[in-house]
Design a protein around this motif. Structure first.
Motif: not given
Length: 339
Positions: A10-14, A23-24, A26-36, A59-69
């Motif tokens: 979870e802390d990777s997005g920080a 930070r929160s 980014s953590s949600d975006a990472l969690r959503a990406a891992q689940m999806y 939106r979280l999945l889009s953020m994960a792609r745009d930020t390189g997660l």
């Protein structure tokens, strides 16, 4: 399609922000990406688990792609590569990436589609300690707007050629392209504050002896990658060097008389790739094409069939190692006679 999660835990997005809210998120975006992507959960299932709405998950999945997660990679082994890419590799000895685009779409839409794929192809190739030369122009401007963030260390983006002319310094135009590349990869940006062309070759010779210029030239000599488009006088979307007041009527007449078909970073060449005796290159601030050929990876991005003559000249000169182009242009390229 192969997709890989960049972050671990979870802390990777920080790392993207010290702000608690960011930070929160980014953590949600990472969690959503891992689940999806890694657990194959639907967006509805993720929404239930995160106790949020489906639109928020999107939106979280889009953020994960745009930020390189997450990084998206389409595996395309050579033995299964589409025939156009295989043919271009066979005939021209370059790594080819053909962007599927319908013939019904406009020139501007083709450029946007090519730019998106180019940005996603370039990202994984940029590593720490890299020195990346970037040209300016309509194509690279479009590519720069679609870059995804990737953390690198001690990397440098260096401007390949000057941008000033009699009407403008060119600083705003070129610096915005370089800024986007630097921001995407966390790299230092080195501009080249000289005109695109000197009025006299002697002036260029004198400037090339200045220490401030020598520093940029030495960076260019150590480039690990160069990214550029191909200039053309008759493209559907005019090349910036021809539409931005860089060349006067006398220059254009000289290019025609010397049978020039195109340029890379304001260095010109003929259909057979010859360039050393062209007078305008003696005044250009672009990299010597012999030097450019020594860069280990040279990525050329092309959009539009009207640039094929220029692209053929660039290939004849041995300039690209990698080529990203639209499907219609790829068909024209493999069907070109005399190559």
């Amino acid at each position: 399609m192969n997709l890989s999660s960049v972050g671990e835990g979870e802390d990777s997005g920080a790392r993207y922000s010290t702000e608690g809210g960011q930070r929160s998120r980014s953590s949600d975006a990472l969690r959503a990406a891992q689940m999806y992507y890694l657990q194959d959960l639907t967006m509805n299932a993720i929404a239930r688990e995160l106790r949020t709405s489906r639109s928020t998950v999107s939106r979280l999945l889009s953020m994960a792609r745009d930020t390189g997660l997450v990084e998206i990679q389409v595996n395309n082994p050579r033995h299964r590569a589409p025939s156009l890419e295989n043919e271009i590799r066979r005939r021209f000895g370059v790594e080819a990436h053909v962007v599927p685009v319908s013939e019904m779409v406009s020139d501007s839409e083709v450029l946007d589609r090519v730019a998106i794929q180019a940005a996603r192809t370039i990202g994984p190739l940029v590593d720490s300690d890299a020195i990346v030369g970037v040209a300016w122009g309509s194509t690279l401007s479009a590519v720069s707007q679609h870059l995804s963030k990737k953390v690198t260390h001690d990397s440098t983006i260096v401007q390949l050629n000057g941008a000033g002319n009699t009407q403008t310094t060119g600083i705003a135009y070129a610096s915005e392209i370089l800024r986007r590349f630097g921001q995407a990869y966390g790299a230092r940006v080195e501009q080249f504050p000289v005109p695109a062309f000197f009025d006299h070759a002697e002036t260029k010779t004198a400037m090339w002896a200045e220490r401030s210029v020598i520093r940029i030239l030495e960076l260019q000599q150590r480039m690990t990658m160069a990214i550029f488009g191909v200039g053309s006088t008759n493209s559907g979307i005019p090349s910036h060097v021809y539409s931005g007041g860089y060349l006067d009527d006398a220059d254009l007449r000289a290019l025609t008389a010397e049978r020039v078909v195109g340029d890379v970073a304001t260095m010109f060449f003929r259909a057979d790739g010859s360039h050393r005796d062209l007078r305008i290159n003696q005044r250009s601030t672009g990299p010597d094409l012999d030097l450019l050929r020594q860069v280990p990876r040279r990525i050329c991005v092309v959009s539009g069939e009207s640039k094929i003559s220029g692209l053929c000249g660039a290939l004849a000169a041995g300039l690209p190692t990698d080529l990203i182009l639209d499907e219609a242009s790829a068909r024209w390229l493999v069907q070109s006679e005399g190559l």
